[in-house]
Write a protein that holds these residues in place. Structure first.
Motif, PDB file in Angstrom:
ATOM      1  N   THR A   9      12.964  29.959  42.537  1.00 20.19           N
ATOM      2  CA  THR A   9      14.135  30.787  42.246  1.00 20.19           C
ATOM      3  C   THR A   9      13.774  32.256  42.362  1.00 20.19           C
ATOM      4  O   THR A   9      12.621  32.651  42.197  1.00 20.19           O
ATOM      5  N   ASN A  10      14.799  33.052  42.660  1.00 26.02           N
ATOM      6  CA  ASN A  10      14.640  34.496  42.752  1.00 26.02           C
ATOM      7  C   ASN A  10      16.010  35.131  42.523  1.00 26.02           C
ATOM      8  O   ASN A  10      16.783  35.301  43.468  1.00 26.02           O
ATOM      9  N   GLY A  11      16.324  35.427  41.270  1.00 30.08           N
ATOM     10  CA  GLY A  11      17.610  36.053  40.973  1.00 30.08           C
ATOM     11  C   GLY A  11      18.774  35.129  41.252  1.00 30.08           C
ATOM     12  O   GLY A  11      18.903  34.078  40.638  1.00 30.08           O
ATOM     13  N   ASN A  12      19.598  35.504  42.230  1.00 28.05           N
ATOM     14  CA  ASN A  12      20.801  34.711  42.526  1.00 28.05           C
ATOM     15  C   ASN A  12      20.592  33.745  43.692  1.00 28.05           C
ATOM     16  O   ASN A  12      21.557  33.253  44.280  1.00 28.05           O
ATOM     17  N   ARG A  13      19.323  33.471  44.023  1.00 27.50           N
ATOM     18  CA  ARG A  13      19.012  32.515  45.093  1.00 27.50           C
ATOM     19  C   ARG A  13      17.983  31.513  44.582  1.00 27.50           C
ATOM     20  O   ARG A  13      17.147  31.833  43.746  1.00 27.50           O
ATOM     21  N   ALA A  14      18.035  30.304  45.119  1.00 27.82           N
ATOM     22  CA  ALA A  14      17.062  29.273  44.777  1.00 27.82           C
ATOM     23  C   ALA A  14      16.855  28.379  45.995  1.00 27.82           C
ATOM     24  O   ALA A  14      17.697  28.337  46.902  1.00 27.82           O
ATOM     25  N   PHE A  47      20.219  27.485  47.753  1.00 22.86           N
ATOM     26  CA  PHE A  47      21.337  27.635  46.833  1.00 22.86           C
ATOM     27  C   PHE A  47      21.664  29.107  46.595  1.00 22.86           C
ATOM     28  O   PHE A  47      20.752  29.923  46.429  1.00 22.86           O
ATOM     29  N   ASP A  48      22.950  29.428  46.552  1.00 29.68           N
ATOM     30  CA  ASP A  48      23.426  30.710  46.035  1.00 29.68           C
ATOM     31  C   ASP A  48      23.901  30.450  44.618  1.00 29.68           C
ATOM     32  O   ASP A  48      24.574  29.436  44.363  1.00 29.68           O
ATOM     33  N   LYS A  53      26.062  29.258  37.870  1.00 28.92           N
ATOM     34  CA  LYS A  53      26.556  28.094  38.614  1.00 28.92           C
ATOM     35  C   LYS A  53      26.140  28.177  40.078  1.00 28.92           C
ATOM     36  O   LYS A  53      25.956  29.267  40.622  1.00 28.92           O
ATOM     37  N   ILE A  54      26.023  27.031  40.698  1.00 26.65           N
ATOM     38  CA  ILE A  54      25.735  26.969  42.129  1.00 26.65           C
ATOM     39  C   ILE A  54      27.037  27.218  42.881  1.00 26.65           C
ATOM     40  O   ILE A  54      28.028  26.525  42.661  1.00 26.65           O
ATOM     41  N   THR A  55      27.037  28.213  43.788  1.00 31.88           N
ATOM     42  CA  THR A  55      28.249  28.534  44.543  1.00 31.88           C
ATOM     43  C   THR A  55      28.177  28.096  46.007  1.00 31.88           C
ATOM     44  O   THR A  55      29.192  28.045  46.684  1.00 31.88           O
ATOM     45  N   ARG A  56      26.953  27.810  46.485  1.00 35.67           N
ATOM     46  CA  ARG A  56      26.797  27.357  47.872  1.00 35.67           C
ATOM     47  C   ARG A  56      25.493  26.590  47.983  1.00 35.67           C
ATOM     48  O   ARG A  56      24.484  26.962  47.393  1.00 35.67           O
TER      49      ARG A  56
END
Length: 71
Positions: A9-14, A47-48, A53-56
């Motif tokens: 993970t890194n902030g708003n990305r995984a 993942f975004d 929550k996962i958005t994409r």
């Protein structure tokens, strides 16, 4: 069955890297005939994230490798 799962993970990305141990049970149009062949395939999902929550979700795998394994 998914094995060897690694999550980053890194902030708003995984991202997740994993190995899929599967059995090909139903033929999809344009692909080899399913006859219960087993396969082992490395894949990754990206993942975004927003507001917890996962958005994409985008998943990548080597289709040529999979076709070779089930052909």
């Amino acid at each position: 069955k998914l094995i060897d799962i690694v999550i980053m993970t890194n902030g708003n990305r995984a991202a997740a890297e994993f190995v899929v141990n599967g059995t090909y049970l139903a033929t999809d149009e344009g692909l080899p005939e399913a006859k219960g062949q087993t396969y082992k395939l490395t894949a990754g999902s990206f993942f975004d994230l927003a507001d917890g929550k996962i958005t994409r979700v985008t998943t990548r795998y080597n289709l040529s490798d999979w076709i070779a394994q089930v052909s």
